[in-house]
Scaffold this active site. Structure first.
Site, PDB file in Angstrom:
ATOM      1  N   CYS A 118     -50.183 -16.473  21.227  1.00 52.11           N
ATOM      2  CA  CYS A 118     -51.346 -17.145  20.629  1.00 52.11           C
ATOM      3  C   CYS A 118     -52.281 -17.752  21.673  1.00 52.11           C
ATOM      4  CB  CYS A 118     -50.908 -18.236  19.664  1.00 52.11           C
ATOM      5  SG  CYS A 118     -49.848 -17.638  18.351  1.00 52.11           S
ATOM      6  N   HIS A 297     -56.113 -24.070  19.001  1.00 46.24           N
ATOM      7  CA  HIS A 297     -55.425 -23.013  18.250  1.00 46.24           C
ATOM      8  C   HIS A 297     -55.121 -23.539  16.840  1.00 46.24           C
ATOM      9  CE1 HIS A 297     -52.863 -19.818  17.097  1.00 46.24           C
ATOM     10  NE2 HIS A 297     -51.719 -20.482  17.223  1.00 46.24           N
ATOM     11  N   ASN A 327     -53.065 -18.737  10.432  1.00 47.90           N
ATOM     12  CA  ASN A 327     -52.881 -18.569  11.871  1.00 47.90           C
ATOM     13  C   ASN A 327     -53.051 -17.097  12.223  1.00 47.90           C
ATOM     14  OD1 ASN A 327     -51.881 -18.290  14.453  1.00 47.90           O
ATOM     15  ND2 ASN A 327     -50.006 -19.464  14.109  1.00 47.90           N
TER      16      ASN A 327
HETATM   17  O1  UT7 Z   1     -49.034 -19.960  16.486  1.00 41.66           O
HETATM   18  C1  UT7 Z   1     -47.933 -20.574  17.011  1.00 41.66           C
HETATM   19  C2  UT7 Z   1     -46.769 -20.574  16.214  1.00 41.66           C
HETATM   20  N1  UT7 Z   1     -46.615 -21.288  15.008  1.00 41.66           N
HETATM   21  C3  UT7 Z   1     -46.596 -22.632  14.860  1.00 41.66           C
HETATM   22  O2  UT7 Z   1     -47.063 -23.386  15.652  1.00 41.66           O
HETATM   23  C4  UT7 Z   1     -45.917 -23.165  13.637  1.00 41.66           C
HETATM   24  C5  UT7 Z   1     -45.228 -24.477  13.916  1.00 41.66           C
HETATM   25  N2  UT7 Z   1     -44.434 -24.936  12.806  1.00 41.66           N
HETATM   26  C6  UT7 Z   1     -44.988 -25.374  11.657  1.00 41.66           C
HETATM   27  O3  UT7 Z   1     -46.175 -25.362  11.495  1.00 41.66           O
HETATM   28  C7  UT7 Z   1     -44.064 -25.922  10.596  1.00 41.66           C
HETATM   29  O4  UT7 Z   1     -42.774 -26.144  11.147  1.00 41.66           O
HETATM   30  C8  UT7 Z   1     -43.948 -25.011   9.354  1.00 41.66           C
HETATM   31  C9  UT7 Z   1     -45.252 -25.029   8.574  1.00 41.66           C
HETATM   32  C10 UT7 Z   1     -43.614 -23.588   9.760  1.00 41.66           C
HETATM   33  C11 UT7 Z   1     -42.840 -25.517   8.428  1.00 41.66           C
HETATM   34  O5  UT7 Z   1     -43.105 -26.864   8.066  1.00 41.66           O
HETATM   35  P1  UT7 Z   1     -41.958 -27.967   8.169  1.00 41.66           P
HETATM   36  O6  UT7 Z   1     -42.524 -29.212   7.681  1.00 41.66           O
HETATM   37  O7  UT7 Z   1     -41.446 -27.949   9.604  1.00 41.66           O
HETATM   38  O8  UT7 Z   1     -40.882 -27.430   7.169  1.00 41.66           O
HETATM   39  P2  UT7 Z   1     -39.342 -27.041   7.445  1.00 41.66           P
HETATM   40  O9  UT7 Z   1     -39.239 -25.787   8.222  1.00 41.66           O
HETATM   41  O10 UT7 Z   1     -38.636 -28.252   7.944  1.00 41.66           O
HETATM   42  O11 UT7 Z   1     -38.841 -26.770   5.959  1.00 41.66           O
HETATM   43  C12 UT7 Z   1     -38.760 -27.821   5.005  1.00 41.66           C
HETATM   44  C13 UT7 Z   1     -38.311 -27.225   3.688  1.00 41.66           C
HETATM   45  C14 UT7 Z   1     -37.073 -26.348   3.795  1.00 41.66           C
HETATM   46  O12 UT7 Z   1     -36.286 -26.550   2.643  1.00 41.66           O
HETATM   47  P3  UT7 Z   1     -35.022 -27.521   2.685  1.00 41.66           P
HETATM   48  O13 UT7 Z   1     -34.118 -26.945   3.736  1.00 41.66           O
HETATM   49  O14 UT7 Z   1     -35.563 -28.881   3.084  1.00 41.66           O
HETATM   50  O15 UT7 Z   1     -34.488 -27.450   1.312  1.00 41.66           O
HETATM   51  C15 UT7 Z   1     -37.624 -24.948   3.766  1.00 41.66           C
HETATM   52  O16 UT7 Z   1     -36.708 -24.004   3.275  1.00 41.66           O
HETATM   53  O17 UT7 Z   1     -39.332 -26.380   3.162  1.00 41.66           O
HETATM   54  C16 UT7 Z   1     -38.774 -25.105   2.819  1.00 41.66           C
HETATM   55  N3  UT7 Z   1     -39.816 -24.099   2.974  1.00 41.66           N
HETATM   56  C17 UT7 Z   1     -40.653 -23.785   1.983  1.00 41.66           C
HETATM   57  N4  UT7 Z   1     -40.778 -24.224   0.723  1.00 41.66           N
HETATM   58  C18 UT7 Z   1     -41.754 -23.702  -0.041  1.00 41.66           C
HETATM   59  C19 UT7 Z   1     -40.109 -23.372   4.074  1.00 41.66           C
HETATM   60  N5  UT7 Z   1     -41.150 -22.562   3.801  1.00 41.66           N
HETATM   61  C20 UT7 Z   1     -41.500 -22.803   2.517  1.00 41.66           C
HETATM   62  C21 UT7 Z   1     -42.502 -22.280   1.680  1.00 41.66           C
HETATM   63  N6  UT7 Z   1     -42.602 -22.764   0.432  1.00 41.66           N
HETATM   64  N7  UT7 Z   1     -43.373 -21.339   2.092  1.00 41.66           N
END
Ligand code: UT7
Length: 370
Positions: A118, A297, A327
Site C-alpha cells: 500500500c 493512506h 482501501n
Molecule cells: O492497507 C493496509 C492494510 N490494512 C489495514 O490497515 C487494516 C487494519 N485493521 C483494521 O482496520 C481493523 O483491524 C479491521 C477493520 C480489519 C477490524 O476491526 P477491529 O476493530 O480490529 O475488529 P476485530 O478484528 O477485533 O474483530 C472484532 C469482531 C470479531 O468478532 P468477535 O471475535 O469479537 O466475536 C470479528 O469476528 O468483529 C468481527 N468481525 C466482523 N463482524 C461483522 C470481523 N469482521 C466483521 C464484519 N462484520 N465484516
C-alpha cells in the site's frame, strides 16, 4: 528539491457496491462496517482492468482529459519514465507500465512496475525524485544516465480479484481504482523537500497476498515427477501465521486470496504513520505547524483519526476518501491527492505530506511544497 507535482488524476470502476449488498455474501452489517472502518461503499471492477483505470487517471494528470488537476498539457514525447505501483497487475508481462506507455504513446519513456504494497505510490515518487536528481544537468555522473525530466507515477489496483468474498474479515475492506501524478524536474521550484521509506518485519504474516503465478508444478524434492501435476491440489487451506512463507506454501496455504490479521496491521499502522510524518519533517527541518495538509493512506478512518490526534491536528487537515472507496492499496494516496486538488484543499506554496503504510510491513512519507 526540484521534483514538482504538476498534475494528478484518478479513475474508479463503474460499479458501486454499498455495505448492505455485502450482507448477501457474508455475516456482516452496514453498522459494523461503517463504525469500525468508515467505509460505506466501494467501487468494484467488473469489466475494467487495472490499466484501463490507470489510463483514465493518467490522461487527467497529463492534461489530456477533463477532471483531476493539471498545470499544463504535457506532450506524450516529454514523459521520460513511467513508474507503476501495483499488487494486482493485469498481467506480470507485459507490465502495466509497458501497456500504459503504449496506450498513451509515451515513446520516450522507460516503464516498469513496482510493488511496495500500500506504500507503493510513496516509494514510486521517491524513485522518480532520485532518478531526476541523479540525471539533472550538473549532477555528478549525470552524463551516463537517462535524462529524466518528467515522470508519470501511478498507483493502480484491481484488488477485488484477490479478495476472498467469503471472508468477512477482509472482503468488506477493499476496493478498486487508480490514481496518477506527473512530476517534473524544475530546479527553480522547491518541489519534494524530503522523503522517508522504511520496512519493518511482518513476523507473523499479518498481511499476505498471493503471487500471480501459480501453475501446478511437476516437481518433487527428488526431481521431475509427472504424477505431481495430477496430484496438485488447488484447494485453499488455512494459513498458519507462525510459519514462514515457504513453509506456508508447502503446507498448502492459500495463494489466491488476500489474508489479513486486522488488529496486528492496525497496531503497526497507528505507530508507523505518525513516525513517518515526524521523520520527513525532521529531515526538512520543519515542524507539523509548517504543514498545511496531509494526504494519508486510506485503510481505516479510525487509523487516520488516531494519527490526527497523535499529531495534535484537526481531522480537517487530512484528506479522507475512504467512505465510498474503501482501501485500494497503492491507489489510495494518488486518488486522494487528486481529490485534494479538485476540492481546492491544496494551494500554491502549501507544504503537503503524503503518508502511507502497508504489507511487508512498508511505510513512508513524502513532504513537498505545492
Ligand atoms: O492497507 C493496509 C492494510 N490494512 C489495514 O490497515 C487494516 C487494519 N485493521 C483494521 O482496520 C481493523 O483491524 C479491521 C477493520 C480489519 C477490524 O476491526 P477491529 O476493530 O480490529 O475488529 P476485530 O478484528 O477485533 O474483530 C472484532 C469482531 C470479531 O468478532 P468477535 O471475535 O469479537 O466475536 C470479528 O469476528 O468483529 C468481527 N468481525 C466482523 N463482524 C461483522 C470481523 N469482521 C466483521 C464484519 N462484520 N465484516
Amino acid at each position: 528539491m526540484g521534483c514538482t507535482i504538476i498534475g494528478c488524476g484518478k479513475q474508479l470502476p463503474a460499479l458501486d457496491v454499498p455495505n448492505e449488498e455485502l450482507t448477501k455474501l457474508v455475516d456482516t452489517t452496514d453498522e459494523w462496517i461503517s463504525t469500525r472502518t468508515g467505509i460505506l461503499s466501494r467501487r468494484v471492477c467488473v469489466t475494467e482492468g487495472n490499466v484501463d483505470m490507470a489510463e483514465g487517471a493518467a490522461r487527467q494528470a497529463l492534461g489530456w482529459a477533463d477532471g483531476g488537476y493539471s498545470q499544463c498539457k504535457v506532450a506524450p514525447e516529454d514523459i521520460d519514465l513511467v513508474i507503476y505501483s501495483t499488487i494486482s497487475p493485469d498481467e506480470m508481462v507485459p507490465t502495466c507500465a509497458a501497456v500504459l506507455r503504449r496506450r498513451l504513446g509515451l515513446v520516450n519513456a522507460a516503464a516498469f512496475d513496482m510493488n511496495a504494497a500500500c506504500t507503493g505510490f510513496i516509494y514510486g515518487l521517491t524513485i522518480a525524485e532520485t532518478m531526476m536528481a541523479a540525471s539533472a544537468p550538473g549532477a555528478p555522473g549525470a552524463a551516463g544516465r537517462n535524462p529524466i525530466r518528467r515522470a508519470l507515477v501511478v498507483g493502480g489496483e484491481r484488488l477485488t480479484r484477490v479478495v476472498d468474498w467469503a471472508d468477512r474479515n477482509t472482503c468488506v475492506l477493499f476496493g478498486d481504482g487508480a490514481g496518477a501524478a506527473v512530476v517534473e524536474w524544475d530546479e527553480r521550484k522547491p518541489g519534494i523537500l524530503s522523503w522517508f521509506i522504511k520496512n519493518d518485519d511482518d513476523h507473523t504474516n499479518a498481511l499476505t497476498c498471493p503471487a500471480c503465478f501459480d501453475a501446478p508444478q511437476p516437481f518433487t524434492p527428488e526431481g521431475v515427477d509427472p504424477n505431481a501435476l495430477q496430484q496438485a491440489d488447488p484447494s485453499i487451506a488455512l494459513i498458519d501465521a507462525e510459519l514462514d512463507t515457504t513453509e506456508r506454501i508447502a503446507a498448502g496455504a492459500p495463494r489466491q486470496v488476500l489474508s489479513m490479521h486486522g488488529q496486528k496491521v492496525f497496531k503497526f499502522a497507528t505507530s508507523a504513520m505518525p513516525a513517518a510524518i515526524e521523520e520527513v519533517l525532521r529531515r526538512a527541518n520543519l515542524t507539523i505547524d509548517d504543514v498545511q495538509f496531509i494526504v494519508p493512506h486510506q485503510a481505516n478512518l479510525r487509523i487516520i483519526k488516531y494519527a490526527a490526534k497523535r499529531m495534535g491536528l484537526p481531522l480537517e487537515r487530512f484528506q479522507v476518501s475512504i467512505a465510498h472507496r474503501g482501501n485500494s492499496s497503492s491507489a489510495c494516496i494518488p486518488m486522494t491527492l487528486c481529490d485534494a486538488y479538485e476540492n481546492g484543499s491544496i494551494h500554491p506554496g502549501d507544504k503537503v505530506v503524503l503518508v502511507g503504510f502497508g504489507g511487508g510491513f512498508t511505510s513512508g512519507a513524502v513532504l513537498y511544497e505545492a
